[in-house]
Design a protein around this motif. Sequence first.
Motif, PDB file in Angstrom:
ATOM      1  N   ARG A 103      90.441  19.417 -34.953  1.00 29.81           N
ATOM      2  CA  ARG A 103      90.997  20.775 -34.979  1.00 29.81           C
ATOM      3  C   ARG A 103      91.106  21.260 -36.429  1.00 29.81           C
ATOM      4  O   ARG A 103      91.478  20.508 -37.308  1.00 29.81           O
ATOM      5  CB  ARG A 103      92.386  20.739 -34.326  1.00 29.81           C
ATOM      6  CG  ARG A 103      93.112  22.044 -34.320  1.00 29.81           C
ATOM      7  CD  ARG A 103      94.376  21.957 -33.491  1.00 29.81           C
ATOM      8  NE  ARG A 103      95.434  21.176 -34.125  1.00 29.81           N
ATOM      9  CZ  ARG A 103      96.680  21.112 -33.687  1.00 29.81           C
ATOM     10  NH1 ARG A 103      97.022  21.767 -32.593  1.00 29.81           N
ATOM     11  NH2 ARG A 103      97.596  20.383 -34.301  1.00 29.81           N
ATOM     12  N   ASP A 126     105.143  27.678 -31.502  1.00 28.58           N
ATOM     13  CA  ASP A 126     104.854  27.616 -32.938  1.00 28.58           C
ATOM     14  C   ASP A 126     105.254  28.918 -33.628  1.00 28.58           C
ATOM     15  O   ASP A 126     105.604  28.912 -34.814  1.00 28.58           O
ATOM     16  CB  ASP A 126     103.353  27.375 -33.177  1.00 28.58           C
ATOM     17  CG  ASP A 126     102.960  25.923 -32.936  1.00 28.58           C
ATOM     18  OD1 ASP A 126     103.857  25.074 -32.778  1.00 28.58           O
ATOM     19  OD2 ASP A 126     101.741  25.652 -32.909  1.00 28.58           O
ATOM     20  N   HIS A 160      95.099  24.449 -38.586  1.00 31.85           N
ATOM     21  CA  HIS A 160      96.443  24.359 -38.010  1.00 31.85           C
ATOM     22  C   HIS A 160      97.361  23.663 -39.004  1.00 31.85           C
ATOM     23  O   HIS A 160      96.935  22.731 -39.684  1.00 31.85           O
ATOM     24  CB  HIS A 160      96.386  23.585 -36.690  1.00 31.85           C
ATOM     25  CG  HIS A 160      97.621  23.739 -35.849  1.00 31.85           C
ATOM     26  ND1 HIS A 160      98.808  23.135 -36.164  1.00 31.85           N
ATOM     27  CD2 HIS A 160      97.861  24.450 -34.721  1.00 31.85           C
ATOM     28  CE1 HIS A 160      99.721  23.453 -35.258  1.00 31.85           C
ATOM     29  NE2 HIS A 160      99.168  24.256 -34.364  1.00 31.85           N
ATOM     30  N   SER A 180     102.294  17.063 -30.330  1.00 31.30           N
ATOM     31  CA  SER A 180     101.332  17.880 -31.072  1.00 31.30           C
ATOM     32  C   SER A 180      99.906  17.455 -30.736  1.00 31.30           C
ATOM     33  O   SER A 180      99.596  16.261 -30.739  1.00 31.30           O
ATOM     34  CB  SER A 180     101.594  17.686 -32.571  1.00 31.30           C
ATOM     35  OG  SER A 180     100.614  18.346 -33.314  1.00 31.30           O
ATOM     36  N   GLY A 181      99.068  18.419 -30.411  1.00 24.05           N
ATOM     37  CA  GLY A 181      97.670  18.115 -30.120  1.00 24.05           C
ATOM     38  C   GLY A 181      97.400  17.778 -28.662  1.00 24.05           C
ATOM     39  O   GLY A 181      96.248  17.546 -28.276  1.00 24.05           O
ATOM     40  N   SER A 182      98.442  17.771 -27.827  1.00 19.50           N
ATOM     41  CA  SER A 182      98.212  17.449 -26.411  1.00 19.50           C
ATOM     42  C   SER A 182      97.562  18.607 -25.663  1.00 19.50           C
ATOM     43  O   SER A 182      97.126  18.441 -24.519  1.00 19.50           O
ATOM     44  CB  SER A 182      99.531  17.039 -25.732  1.00 19.50           C
ATOM     45  OG  SER A 182     100.489  18.072 -25.827  1.00 19.50           O
ATOM     46  N   GLY A 183      97.523  19.785 -26.307  1.00 22.14           N
ATOM     47  CA  GLY A 183      96.836  20.923 -25.683  1.00 22.14           C
ATOM     48  C   GLY A 183      97.765  22.005 -25.166  1.00 22.14           C
ATOM     49  O   GLY A 183      97.332  22.885 -24.411  1.00 22.14           O
ATOM     50  N   LYS A 184      99.027  21.979 -25.604  1.00 21.29           N
ATOM     51  CA  LYS A 184     100.009  22.951 -25.090  1.00 21.29           C
ATOM     52  C   LYS A 184      99.564  24.398 -25.276  1.00 21.29           C
ATOM     53  O   LYS A 184      99.601  25.177 -24.338  1.00 21.29           O
ATOM     54  CB  LYS A 184     101.362  22.778 -25.803  1.00 21.29           C
ATOM     55  CG  LYS A 184     101.979  21.416 -25.677  1.00 21.29           C
ATOM     56  CD  LYS A 184     103.290  21.345 -26.425  1.00 21.29           C
ATOM     57  CE  LYS A 184     103.158  21.529 -27.930  1.00 21.29           C
ATOM     58  NZ  LYS A 184     102.530  20.406 -28.623  1.00 21.29           N
ATOM     59  N   SER A 185      99.171  24.751 -26.513  1.00 18.51           N
ATOM     60  CA  SER A 185      98.816  26.154 -26.787  1.00 18.51           C
ATOM     61  C   SER A 185      97.606  26.559 -25.956  1.00 18.51           C
ATOM     62  O   SER A 185      97.584  27.635 -25.349  1.00 18.51           O
ATOM     63  CB  SER A 185      98.504  26.358 -28.274  1.00 18.51           C
ATOM     64  OG  SER A 185      99.579  25.937 -29.058  1.00 18.51           O
ATOM     65  N   THR A 186      96.604  25.678 -25.918  1.00 16.97           N
ATOM     66  CA  THR A 186      95.369  25.969 -25.188  1.00 16.97           C
ATOM     67  C   THR A 186      95.649  26.150 -23.701  1.00 16.97           C
ATOM     68  O   THR A 186      95.228  27.138 -23.085  1.00 16.97           O
ATOM     69  CB  THR A 186      94.373  24.784 -25.373  1.00 16.97           C
ATOM     70  OG1 THR A 186      94.195  24.562 -26.772  1.00 16.97           O
ATOM     71  CG2 THR A 186      93.051  25.058 -24.700  1.00 16.97           C
ATOM     72  N   GLU A 218      90.686  15.650 -18.748  1.00 17.83           N
ATOM     73  CA  GLU A 218      89.727  16.697 -18.362  1.00 17.83           C
ATOM     74  C   GLU A 218      89.943  17.953 -19.192  1.00 17.83           C
ATOM     75  O   GLU A 218      90.916  18.061 -19.934  1.00 17.83           O
ATOM     76  CB  GLU A 218      89.890  17.004 -16.870  1.00 17.83           C
ATOM     77  CG  GLU A 218      89.417  15.861 -15.996  1.00 17.83           C
ATOM     78  CD  GLU A 218      89.356  16.294 -14.542  1.00 17.83           C
ATOM     79  OE1 GLU A 218      88.438  17.046 -14.191  1.00 17.83           O
ATOM     80  OE2 GLU A 218      90.248  15.889 -13.789  1.00 17.83           O
TER      81      GLU A 218
HETATM   82  N1  LIG Z   1      91.959  19.567 -22.121  1.00 17.40           N
HETATM   83  C1  LIG Z   1      91.337  19.637 -23.308  1.00 17.40           C
HETATM   84  N2  LIG Z   1      90.097  19.112 -23.438  1.00 17.40           N
HETATM   85  C2  LIG Z   1      89.474  19.149 -24.631  1.00 17.40           C
HETATM   86  N3  LIG Z   1      89.993  19.684 -25.772  1.00 17.40           N
HETATM   87  C3  LIG Z   1      91.221  20.215 -25.693  1.00 17.40           C
HETATM   88  C4  LIG Z   1      91.953  20.227 -24.467  1.00 17.40           C
HETATM   89  N4  LIG Z   1      93.133  20.829 -24.689  1.00 17.40           N
HETATM   90  C5  LIG Z   1      93.158  21.159 -25.995  1.00 17.40           C
HETATM   91  N5  LIG Z   1      92.008  20.815 -26.601  1.00 17.40           N
HETATM   92  C6  LIG Z   1      91.696  20.956 -28.020  1.00 17.40           C
HETATM   93  O1  LIG Z   1      92.552  20.003 -28.683  1.00 17.40           O
HETATM   94  C7  LIG Z   1      93.128  20.585 -29.853  1.00 17.40           C
HETATM   95  C8  LIG Z   1      94.641  20.584 -29.711  1.00 17.40           C
HETATM   96  O2  LIG Z   1      95.005  21.533 -28.730  1.00 17.40           O
HETATM   97  P1  LIG Z   1      96.215  22.537 -28.972  1.00 17.40           P
HETATM   98  O3  LIG Z   1      96.175  23.119 -30.345  1.00 17.40           O
HETATM   99  O4  LIG Z   1      96.232  23.478 -27.827  1.00 17.40           O
HETATM  100  O5  LIG Z   1      97.424  21.503 -28.871  1.00 17.40           O
HETATM  101  P2  LIG Z   1      98.986  21.741 -29.077  1.00 17.40           P
HETATM  102  O6  LIG Z   1      99.666  20.763 -28.208  1.00 17.40           O
HETATM  103  O7  LIG Z   1      99.319  23.178 -28.899  1.00 17.40           O
HETATM  104  O8  LIG Z   1      99.178  21.328 -30.578  1.00 17.40           O
HETATM  105  P3  LIG Z   1     100.388  21.708 -31.597  1.00 17.40           P
HETATM  106  O9  LIG Z   1     101.643  21.261 -30.958  1.00 17.40           O
HETATM  107  O10 LIG Z   1     100.068  20.895 -32.822  1.00 17.40           O
HETATM  108  O11 LIG Z   1     100.337  23.184 -31.829  1.00 17.40           O
HETATM  109  C9  LIG Z   1      92.507  21.965 -30.011  1.00 17.40           C
HETATM  110  O12 LIG Z   1      91.426  21.897 -30.900  1.00 17.40           O
HETATM  111  C10 LIG Z   1      92.062  22.319 -28.599  1.00 17.40           C
HETATM  112  O13 LIG Z   1      90.945  23.182 -28.594  1.00 17.40           O
END
Ligand SMILES: Nc1ncnc2c1ncn2[C@@H]1O[C@H](COP(=O)(O)OP(=O)(O)OP(=O)(O)O)[C@@H](O)[C@H]1O
Length: 180
Positions: free
Chosen positions: A125, A41, A128, A18-24, A158
Amino acid sequence: MTDPRPTAPTVLVVMGVSGSGKSTVAALLAERLGWTFADGDDFHTPDSIARMRDGHPLDDAARQPWLGRIRAWIDARLAAGESAVVACSALKRAYRRTLIGASPRIRLVFLEGSRELIQDRIRARHGHFMPATLLDSQFAALEPPGPDEDPITVGIEEGPDAIVAAVATRLGIPAGDICG
Ligand SMILES: Nc1ncnc2c1ncn2[C@@H]1O[C@H](COP(=O)(O)OP(=O)(O)OP(=O)(O)O)[C@@H](O)[C@H]1O
Ligand SMILES: O=C(O)[C@H](O)[C@@H](O)[C@H](O)[C@H](O)CO
């Protein structure tokens, strides 16, 4: 010259805690490649979302039907001849067997980062359901993919653009072919 871009429909499973940036990253990859996108999700039951919001991690029994629904979505894309990107934590090897099995058309993208960096991003964030307090349980459950799973592993230090470019390169897609 031969185009190294995948020619048959391909599905990327973007995994990580969670929070590693998967959705983004998964959404941006889908946009740049022109592929269909889904967020894991959105396949949770309301009960599972409430459980996580209340600070309780899901167990294997709660995750298994969720993974099955995501796999069904993946299979439907491939059956329709579509390429796609799906964000799904896919923390354990057994979960990835459900999601991917032995399909050569489904590839893993693993977003790898330190607990400190990810905790900072989760704390920043808003809006969420997943609380930062569940991060320890996510790392405890995480079984990083092994070489036999042939993952595309990318560090998350990055920004999303650089991560998407790195994944495209690993897929053999020339930089000029992804719309930026
Ligand atoms: N490479 C990145 N650099 C900087 N910020 C990022 C990066 N990727 C994601 N973020 C930011 O970090 C936060 C977590 O990203 P995100 O919600 O995409 O993660 P996730 O893995 O989908 O989380 P979850 O599993 O909890 O849904 C968000 O606020 C997003 O904008
Ligand atoms: O596998 C799990 O523990 C959960 O399902 C989570 O990882 C969520 O899907 C999501 O990633 C959090 O927002």
